[in-house]
Design a protein around this motif. Sequence first.
Motif, PDB file in Angstrom:
ATOM      1  N   UNK A   1       3.750 -23.935  -3.759  1.00  0.00           N
ATOM      2  CA  UNK A   1       3.571 -24.283  -5.162  1.00  0.00           C
ATOM      3  C   UNK A   1       3.574 -23.030  -6.026  1.00  0.00           C
ATOM      4  N   UNK A   2       2.822 -22.015  -5.615  1.00  0.00           N
ATOM      5  CA  UNK A   2       2.756 -20.783  -6.401  1.00  0.00           C
ATOM      6  C   UNK A   2       4.092 -20.049  -6.437  1.00  0.00           C
ATOM      7  N   UNK A   3       4.899 -20.237  -5.408  1.00  0.00           N
ATOM      8  CA  UNK A   3       6.193 -19.546  -5.379  1.00  0.00           C
ATOM      9  C   UNK A   3       7.122 -20.019  -6.482  1.00  0.00           C
ATOM     10  N   UNK A   4       6.850 -21.207  -7.048  1.00  0.00           N
ATOM     11  CA  UNK A   4       7.669 -21.693  -8.156  1.00  0.00           C
ATOM     12  C   UNK A   4       7.586 -20.763  -9.355  1.00  0.00           C
TER      13      UNK A   4
ATOM     14  N   UNK B   1       2.418 -23.361 -14.550  1.00  0.00           N
ATOM     15  CA  UNK B   1       2.774 -23.906 -13.255  1.00  0.00           C
ATOM     16  C   UNK B   1       3.287 -25.343 -13.380  1.00  0.00           C
ATOM     17  N   UNK B   2       2.732 -26.080 -14.329  1.00  0.00           N
ATOM     18  CA  UNK B   2       3.225 -27.441 -14.586  1.00  0.00           C
ATOM     19  C   UNK B   2       4.656 -27.383 -15.106  1.00  0.00           C
ATOM     20  N   UNK B   3       4.912 -26.446 -16.001  1.00  0.00           N
ATOM     21  CA  UNK B   3       6.263 -26.291 -16.551  1.00  0.00           C
ATOM     22  C   UNK B   3       7.261 -25.966 -15.462  1.00  0.00           C
ATOM     23  N   UNK B   4       6.880 -25.062 -14.536  1.00  0.00           N
ATOM     24  CA  UNK B   4       7.787 -24.698 -13.455  1.00  0.00           C
ATOM     25  C   UNK B   4       7.996 -25.873 -12.510  1.00  0.00           C
ATOM     26  N   UNK B   5       6.948 -26.624 -12.235  1.00  0.00           N
ATOM     27  CA  UNK B   5       7.057 -27.775 -11.331  1.00  0.00           C
ATOM     28  C   UNK B   5       8.004 -28.821 -11.918  1.00  0.00           C
TER      29      UNK B   5
ATOM     30  N   UNK C   1       6.410 -10.137  -7.269  1.00  0.00           N
ATOM     31  CA  UNK C   1       5.848 -10.197  -5.930  1.00  0.00           C
ATOM     32  C   UNK C   1       4.338 -10.335  -6.019  1.00  0.00           C
ATOM     33  N   UNK C   2       3.721 -11.311  -5.338  1.00  0.00           N
ATOM     34  CA  UNK C   2       2.275 -11.499  -5.431  1.00  0.00           C
ATOM     35  C   UNK C   2       1.526 -10.281  -4.924  1.00  0.00           C
ATOM     36  N   UNK C   3       0.355 -10.040  -5.539  1.00  0.00           N
ATOM     37  CA  UNK C   3      -0.481  -8.940  -5.066  1.00  0.00           C
ATOM     38  C   UNK C   3      -1.347  -9.446  -3.912  1.00  0.00           C
ATOM     39  N   UNK C   4      -2.299  -8.623  -3.454  1.00  0.00           N
ATOM     40  CA  UNK C   4      -3.087  -8.953  -2.283  1.00  0.00           C
ATOM     41  C   UNK C   4      -3.956 -10.178  -2.501  1.00  0.00           C
ATOM     42  N   UNK C   5      -4.296 -10.493  -3.731  1.00  0.00           N
ATOM     43  CA  UNK C   5      -5.120 -11.659  -4.007  1.00  0.00           C
ATOM     44  C   UNK C   5      -4.335 -12.953  -3.927  1.00  0.00           C
ATOM     45  N   UNK C   6      -2.983 -12.828  -3.845  1.00  0.00           N
ATOM     46  CA  UNK C   6      -2.145 -14.031  -3.782  1.00  0.00           C
ATOM     47  C   UNK C   6      -1.736 -14.543  -5.136  1.00  0.00           C
ATOM     48  N   UNK C   7      -2.161 -13.854  -6.199  1.00  0.00           N
ATOM     49  CA  UNK C   7      -1.805 -14.281  -7.550  1.00  0.00           C
ATOM     50  C   UNK C   7      -0.535 -13.588  -7.998  1.00  0.00           C
ATOM     51  N   UNK C   8       0.247 -14.290  -8.761  1.00  0.00           N
ATOM     52  CA  UNK C   8       1.481 -13.720  -9.283  1.00  0.00           C
ATOM     53  C   UNK C   8       1.159 -12.860 -10.494  1.00  0.00           C
ATOM     54  N   UNK C   9       1.621 -11.596 -10.527  1.00  0.00           N
ATOM     55  CA  UNK C   9       1.313 -10.723 -11.645  1.00  0.00           C
ATOM     56  C   UNK C   9       1.902 -11.221 -12.939  1.00  0.00           C
ATOM     57  N   UNK C  10       1.253 -10.868 -14.017  1.00  0.00           N
ATOM     58  CA  UNK C  10       1.743 -11.249 -15.340  1.00  0.00           C
ATOM     59  C   UNK C  10       2.959 -10.416 -15.668  1.00  0.00           C
ATOM     60  N   UNK C  11       4.015 -11.051 -16.185  1.00  0.00           N
ATOM     61  CA  UNK C  11       5.238 -10.342 -16.530  1.00  0.00           C
ATOM     62  C   UNK C  11       5.264 -10.015 -18.008  1.00  0.00           C
TER      63      UNK C  11
END
Length: 326
Positions: A156-159, A4-8, A316-326
């Motif tokens: 932030x998570x959308x990054x 997330x730091x890298x994306x920011x 696309x985030x799952x129900x927990x709001x976390x981004x799935x691992x690619x």
Amino acid sequence: MHKLISRYIAETVRHLKAEERVEVEKELEANILDMLPENPSDNEVEQTLLSMGSPSSLAAKYRGSERHLIGPATYDTYVMVLKIVTLVVSLVTLVFTTLSFFLSPSGLSIFEMVAKALASIFSGASGAFLWVTITFALLDRYQVKTDIKEWNLPELRSLEEIPTKEIKKKDSIADLVGLSLFFLFLGFLYMNSDLLGIYTKDGEPIPLFIGTSLRPYLIGWMVTTTIAFFVAMLKMVRRRWTKPLLGFSATSDLLGVFYFFFIATRWQIYNPDALLFFNLAIEQWQIIIKAAAVVLLLLTLFSIGEDTYTTLKRTEPDESGKVPVR
């Protein structure tokens, strides 16, 4: 380093000039790591990045100055698009002007031809500058009205979605160049519709279209091309797929296809002599045009479907709001 730091950091330096990015990236990474404990948790990383503000606002601070007509977030893209469009317009205008001298002799001297060519290039480049500048000014205004969102955890998570939803720069550039060429072709066809025809060694050229019937439809085609150019600029500015951008893109693509089908089926625009040259009756020509329109529509729908999948399904985030691992 945390993803997330890298994306920011990547999103922040994207708004800066190329020569500034490496230095700012190093400085920003050091500052963020200094603000965090040795083994930070995900929550600590998120809270630290939230406290620093959005990437666009942080990039504006690094710039040190604001531009007024074209905002700092889009200025670099504006300059790049302006260079591309101006170059394409100038080259194509020169080619079309030169062809007009040979295909439609006017008795001008060589100096008059050069002067006319330079005047055409200046006129085309000026038009390109005005067109691109107005479009980006509107884009910047659009961003001011709709793009300023609260800098919060979902933003932030959308990054993290950017890598798979990213719109490649080369694709946007190809769209801009292609649409610029097509717009100039339409303008040339509007002014010199008789030059587009069948040329034989013996006899006069046979125009493919009846100019007086074709010209009114070309104006509408220029409008749809301008809309497509606006959407291509929007893609280059956004650089990643969103649902609104998908809607604009799909609407523009379908508008272009249906307008092509509308024009192609106006049978009165075709020169009967040109159809006879190919030994085709009007009924056979209608079948060919309709088949081509169906193929073009299917290809467009396939492209829209691919863009829809990229926008709605990937990362696309799952129900927990976390981004799935690619």
